[in-house]
Design a protein around this motif. Structure first.
Motif, PDB file in Angstrom:
ATOM      1  N   GLY A  25       0.813  -1.214   0.000  1.00  0.00           N
ATOM      2  CA  GLY A  25       0.000   0.000   0.000  1.00  0.00           C
ATOM      3  C   GLY A  25       0.843   1.260   0.000  1.00  0.00           C
ATOM      4  N   LEU A  26       1.900   1.287   0.819  1.00  0.00           N
ATOM      5  CA  LEU A  26       2.772   2.454   0.864  1.00  0.00           C
ATOM      6  C   LEU A  26       3.567   2.612  -0.433  1.00  0.00           C
ATOM      7  N   PHE A  27       3.963   1.480  -1.019  1.00  0.00           N
ATOM      8  CA  PHE A  27       4.633   1.535  -2.324  1.00  0.00           C
ATOM      9  C   PHE A  27       3.704   2.135  -3.370  1.00  0.00           C
ATOM     10  N   ALA A  28       2.438   1.701  -3.354  1.00  0.00           N
ATOM     11  CA  ALA A  28       1.459   2.224  -4.310  1.00  0.00           C
ATOM     12  C   ALA A  28       1.241   3.716  -4.118  1.00  0.00           C
ATOM     13  N   ALA A  29       1.146   4.152  -2.863  1.00  0.00           N
ATOM     14  CA  ALA A  29       0.934   5.579  -2.588  1.00  0.00           C
ATOM     15  C   ALA A  29       2.124   6.412  -3.062  1.00  0.00           C
ATOM     16  N   THR A  30       3.339   5.906  -2.820  1.00  0.00           N
ATOM     17  CA  THR A  30       4.541   6.621  -3.256  1.00  0.00           C
ATOM     18  C   THR A  30       4.584   6.754  -4.769  1.00  0.00           C
ATOM     19  N   LEU A  31       4.392   5.622  -5.437  1.00  0.00           N
ATOM     20  CA  LEU A  31       4.504   5.610  -6.896  1.00  0.00           C
ATOM     21  C   LEU A  31       3.374   6.397  -7.547  1.00  0.00           C
ATOM     22  N   MET A  32       2.155   6.265  -7.018  1.00  0.00           N
ATOM     23  CA  MET A  32       1.015   6.979  -7.596  1.00  0.00           C
ATOM     24  C   MET A  32       1.224   8.487  -7.517  1.00  0.00           C
ATOM     25  N   SER A  33       1.636   8.977  -6.349  1.00  0.00           N
ATOM     26  CA  SER A  33       1.855  10.422  -6.187  1.00  0.00           C
ATOM     27  C   SER A  33       2.942  10.928  -7.125  1.00  0.00           C
ATOM     28  N   LEU A  34       4.045  10.154  -7.214  1.00  0.00           N
ATOM     29  CA  LEU A  34       5.152  10.570  -8.072  1.00  0.00           C
ATOM     30  C   LEU A  34       4.741  10.589  -9.537  1.00  0.00           C
ATOM     31  N   LEU A  35       4.054   9.551  -9.977  1.00  0.00           N
ATOM     32  CA  LEU A  35       3.701   9.458 -11.386  1.00  0.00           C
ATOM     33  C   LEU A  35       2.641  10.476 -11.775  1.00  0.00           C
ATOM     34  N   LEU A  36       1.700  10.759 -10.870  1.00  0.00           N
ATOM     35  CA  LEU A  36       0.705  11.798 -11.160  1.00  0.00           C
ATOM     36  C   LEU A  36       1.373  13.158 -11.320  1.00  0.00           C
ATOM     37  N   PHE A  37       2.427  13.406 -10.547  1.00  0.00           N
ATOM     38  CA  PHE A  37       3.179  14.653 -10.718  1.00  0.00           C
ATOM     39  C   PHE A  37       3.911  14.671 -12.047  1.00  0.00           C
ATOM     40  N   LEU A  38       4.523  13.537 -12.407  1.00  0.00           N
ATOM     41  CA  LEU A  38       5.286  13.470 -13.652  1.00  0.00           C
ATOM     42  C   LEU A  38       4.391  13.574 -14.881  1.00  0.00           C
ATOM     43  N   MET A  39       3.141  13.129 -14.760  1.00  0.00           N
ATOM     44  CA  MET A  39       2.235  13.164 -15.912  1.00  0.00           C
ATOM     45  C   MET A  39       1.932  14.588 -16.364  1.00  0.00           C
ATOM     46  N   ASN A  40       1.909  15.522 -15.405  1.00  0.00           N
ATOM     47  CA  ASN A  40       1.563  16.897 -15.754  1.00  0.00           C
ATOM     48  C   ASN A  40       2.439  17.834 -14.941  1.00  0.00           C
ATOM     49  N   LEU A  41       3.694  17.957 -15.361  1.00  0.00           N
ATOM     50  CA  LEU A  41       4.671  18.722 -14.595  1.00  0.00           C
ATOM     51  C   LEU A  41       4.246  20.181 -14.449  1.00  0.00           C
ATOM     52  N   HIS A  42       3.970  20.580 -13.189  1.00  0.00           N
ATOM     53  CA  HIS A  42       3.610  21.972 -12.917  1.00  0.00           C
ATOM     54  C   HIS A  42       3.808  22.238 -11.427  1.00  0.00           C
ATOM     55  N   LEU A  43       4.283  23.435 -11.090  1.00  0.00           N
ATOM     56  CA  LEU A  43       4.555  23.771  -9.698  1.00  0.00           C
ATOM     57  C   LEU A  43       3.303  23.762  -8.835  1.00  0.00           C
ATOM     58  N   ARG A  44       2.125  23.966  -9.459  1.00  0.00           N
ATOM     59  CA  ARG A  44       0.901  23.967  -8.654  1.00  0.00           C
ATOM     60  C   ARG A  44       0.612  22.590  -8.048  1.00  0.00           C
ATOM     61  N   ASP A  45       1.249  21.574  -8.580  1.00  0.00           N
ATOM     62  CA  ASP A  45       1.039  20.219  -8.055  1.00  0.00           C
ATOM     63  C   ASP A  45       2.163  19.797  -7.107  1.00  0.00           C
ATOM     64  N   TRP A  46       2.791  20.775  -6.443  1.00  0.00           N
ATOM     65  CA  TRP A  46       3.909  20.492  -5.545  1.00  0.00           C
ATOM     66  C   TRP A  46       3.518  19.521  -4.436  1.00  0.00           C
ATOM     67  N   TYR A  47       2.250  19.562  -4.023  1.00  0.00           N
ATOM     68  CA  TYR A  47       1.804  18.709  -2.920  1.00  0.00           C
ATOM     69  C   TYR A  47       1.956  17.224  -3.254  1.00  0.00           C
ATOM     70  N   LEU A  48       1.918  16.880  -4.549  1.00  0.00           N
ATOM     71  CA  LEU A  48       2.090  15.477  -4.929  1.00  0.00           C
ATOM     72  C   LEU A  48       3.502  14.992  -4.613  1.00  0.00           C
ATOM     73  N   LEU A  49       4.491  15.869  -4.792  1.00  0.00           N
ATOM     74  CA  LEU A  49       5.860  15.507  -4.436  1.00  0.00           C
ATOM     75  C   LEU A  49       6.007  15.332  -2.928  1.00  0.00           C
ATOM     76  N   VAL A  50       5.321  16.176  -2.158  1.00  0.00           N
ATOM     77  CA  VAL A  50       5.356  16.051  -0.696  1.00  0.00           C
ATOM     78  C   VAL A  50       4.730  14.726  -0.270  1.00  0.00           C
ATOM     79  N   LEU A  51       3.588  14.383  -0.892  1.00  0.00           N
ATOM     80  CA  LEU A  51       2.943  13.103  -0.587  1.00  0.00           C
ATOM     81  C   LEU A  51       3.842  11.928  -0.956  1.00  0.00           C
ATOM     82  N   ALA A  52       4.494  12.020  -2.128  1.00  0.00           N
ATOM     83  CA  ALA A  52       5.391  10.946  -2.562  1.00  0.00           C
ATOM     84  C   ALA A  52       6.545  10.785  -1.586  1.00  0.00           C
ATOM     85  N   ALA A  53       7.134  11.907  -1.120  1.00  0.00           N
ATOM     86  CA  ALA A  53       8.253  11.839  -0.175  1.00  0.00           C
ATOM     87  C   ALA A  53       7.814  11.245   1.153  1.00  0.00           C
ATOM     88  N   ALA A  54       6.657  11.686   1.655  1.00  0.00           N
ATOM     89  CA  ALA A  54       6.161  11.174   2.940  1.00  0.00           C
ATOM     90  C   ALA A  54       5.855   9.680   2.852  1.00  0.00           C
TER      91      ALA A  54
END
Length: 451
Positions: free
Chosen positions: A199-228
Motif C-alpha cells: 500500500g505504501l509503495f502504491a501511494a509513493t509511486l502513484m503520487s510521483l507518477l501523477l506529478f510526472l504526468m503533468n509537470l507543474h509547480l501547482r502540483d507540488w503537494y504530490l511531491l510532498v505526498l510521494a516523499a512522505a
C-alpha cells in the motif's frame, strides 16, 4: 511465455499511431490523449512489482491466467468506449492485465534453470527480447492497417483474440509446479504479502507518477505526498520480517540499483521517440497513420537484428556503451529535421535509433536476471519494468509539454534536447559502473547473496 510478454509492448506501440485518430474522433488535443499512454504505464508501473511478488509466492501459472483474462475484458471496453474517459479506464485495465506476462516468463526461466542446471539461458533470454522487438515492429504498422480497415477501435478489439489465445495456451502449457522457490505459508500469508508495504509503495509511486504526468509547480503537494509515503515505505520495509521489497538486500546490491537507474533514463529517450516522434511525423510532417508506422519499422527491424547478433554474447558493458552512443547520435539527427526534410532523413533517424533499441533492452533484461536474488526473480523483473515505465511517464509528460495544443517542429526539437540529455546521462551511468566489466554468470554477483 512469449505471447504473454508481448501483450504490453503491442499495446504500447499500437497506440502510438492511434493517438491522432482518437483525438480527431473524440475532439481531444494531444495534451489529453497523452493520458492514454500515461494511464497504461501508471497501472503497469504500479502492478508489475506487486504481481511479480505474488508470482514469487503463488507461482506463475495462476497469476498469468487471471491477469491475462483482464486484457480481453479491457479490449471489449475499449472497443465500445463512448468517450475519452472510458477509453482511459480501458487502458488502465490493460495495464493491470499485462502485468503478469514478463515477470512470469522470468520466473519460469529461473525455475527451469534450477531444474536443468543450466543457469545461463542466453538463447532463451534473447528469444524473449527478440519476440518483444518483433511485436514492436508489427505494432505501429498493424495499428495503421487496423485503423485504415476498421478505425481506431480495432486497435482495442485486437486484445480480445490475443487474450483468448494466451489464456488457452497458459491452461495447456504452463507448468503448475514451476516457481522461484518460495510458496504460500498457512498462517503467514499476510506477512508474506506485506500488504502495508504494498500500500505504501502504491501511494509513493502513484503520487510521483501523477506529478510526472503533468509537470507543474501547482502540483507540488504530490511531491510532498510521494516523499512522505516513500519514507514510511522505507521504514516499514526495514522492519518487516518478509518485506515486499527487501531494501536491505537491494541496498547491498549496487549493480542491480545501477541497472534500474539506467533503465529509467534509457526509456525516457526510447518512449519519447516512440510517441513524440511518431506524433510529429503525422501532424507536424503530414504522414498518414499507416505511413507513420512504416517510418518506425526500420528502427524495430534493426533492433531485432542487433539483438540476434549480440544476444549470445554474455557481456553487457559493450552493448550499453554502443546503445548510449546510438541514442545520442539519433537525437542529434532529430535536431536537424524540419517539415521540409526528405522522408529518407526520417528513416535514417529510425535506423540509428534501432541500435540502442535492440542493445539496451537486451542488456538490461540480462543484467537483472543475473543480478537479482533468485527467490525474487519475478518481483525484481517487475521492478525493472516499473523503472522503465517511470521513464515512459517522464517521456509522455515531456512530449505533452513540448507540443502543447498543437504538434510542431519546434516542439519536436525541444523533445529531442530532453532525449539528448537522457542519452548523455545513460552514457555517464554506464561508463562509471565498473561492475559491468564482469560477464554475467562468470562470478557470484551481489544478488546471489542473502543478507
Amino acid at each position: 511465455m512469449m505471447l504473454g510478454s508481448i501483450l504490453n509492448p503491442i499495446n504500447s506501440t499500437i497506440i502510438a499511431v492511434a493517438l491522432v485518430p482518437i483525438g480527431n474522433a473524440l475532439g481531444a488535443p494531444p495534451s489529453q490523449t497523452a493520458w492514454l499512454v500515461s494511464a497504461l504505464y501508471l497501472a503497469t508501473a504500479l502492478g508489475q512489482p506487486v504481481v511479480g511478488r505474488l508470482i514469487d509466492i503463488f507461482r506463475p501459472r495462476r497469476l498469468f491466467l487471471v491477469s491475462t483474462s483482464l486484457v480481453g475484458v479491457a479490449g471489449v471496453i475499449g472497443t465500445l468506449a463512448p468517450n475519452l474517459g472510458v477509453l482511459i479506464a480501458a487502458r488502465v485495465l490493460l495495464g493491470f492485465g499485462t502485468c503478469a506476462g514478463y515477470p512470469s516468463a522470468m520466473a519460469l526461466l529461473r525455475s527451469e534453470g534450477r531444474r536443468t542446471g543450466r543457469d545461463s539461458p542466453g538463447g532463451v533470454l534473447t528469444a524473449l527480447a527478440v519476440t518483444n522487438q518483433t511485436i514492436a515492429v508489427i505494432g505501429p504498422l498493424l495499428g495503421g492497417l487496423l485503423i485504415g480497415l476498421g478505425g481506431w477501435r480495432a486497435t482495442f478489439a485486437l486484445n480480445v483474440p490475443l487474450a483468448v489465445a494466451a489464456v488457452l495456451l497458459g491452461l495447456l502449457r504452463l507448468p503448475g509446479s514451476a516457481g522461484t522457490g518460495e510458496s504460500p505459508q498457512r498462517g503467514r500469508l499476510a506477512a508474506q504479502l506485506d500488504l502495508p508495504g504494498m500500500g505504501l509503495f502504491a501511494a509513493t509511486l502513484m503520487s510521483l507518477l501523477l506529478f510526472l504526468m503533468n509537470l507543474h509547480l501547482r502540483d507540488w503537494y504530490l511531491l510532498v505526498l510521494a516523499a512522505a509515503a516513500g519514507i514510511a515505505f522505507a521504514a516499514r520495509e526495514l522492519r518487516a520480517g518478509t518485506p515486499f521489497v527487501d531494501l536491505r538486500v537491494l541496498g547491498g546490491n549496487p549493480p542491480l540499483l545501477a541497472t534500474y537507474g539506467r533503465a529509467l533514463v534509457a526509456y525516457v529517450a526510447s518512449y519519447a521517440f516512440l510517441y513524440g516522434f511518431t506524433q510529429w511525423t503525422e501532424e507536424g510532417y503530414g504522414l498518414s497513420p499507416f505511413h507513420a508506422g512504416l517510418v518506425q519499422m526500420p528502427m524495430f527491424l534493426v533492433a531485432i537484428g542487433v539483438s540476434v547478433l549480440s544476444g549470445r554474447r554474455p557481456g553487457v558493458r559493450g552493448k550499453l556503451l554502443v546503445g548510449a552512443v546510438g541514442q545520442i547520435v539519433a537525437c542529434l539527427v532529430m535536431l536537424t529535421l524540419a517539415g521540409s526534410s526528405p522522408v529518407w532523413m526520417l528513416v535514417l533517424v529510425a535506423l540509428v535509433f534501432g541500435i540502442p533499441q535492440g542493445l539496451n533492452s537486451l542488456a538490461l533484461q540480462n543484467s537483472v536476471y543475473f543480478q537479482a536474488d533468485p527467490e525474487r526473480t519475478a518481483s525484481s523483473a517487475g521492478l525493472l519494468r516499473t523503472f522503465a515505465y517511470i521513464g515512459s511517464m517522464v517521456a509522455s509528460s515531456t512530449a505533452a509539454a513540448s507540443f502543447g495544443p498543437r504538434v510542431t517542429t519546434g516542439g519536436m526539437h525541444h523533445l529531442a534536447w530532453v532525449m539528448l540529455a537522457a542519452g548523455a546521462l545513460f552514457l555517464l551511468l554506464t561508463v562509471s559502473d565498473r561492475t559491468l566489466g564482469r560477464a554475467p554468470g562468470s562470478a557470484p554477483l551481489p544478488g546471489r547473496l542473502r543478507a
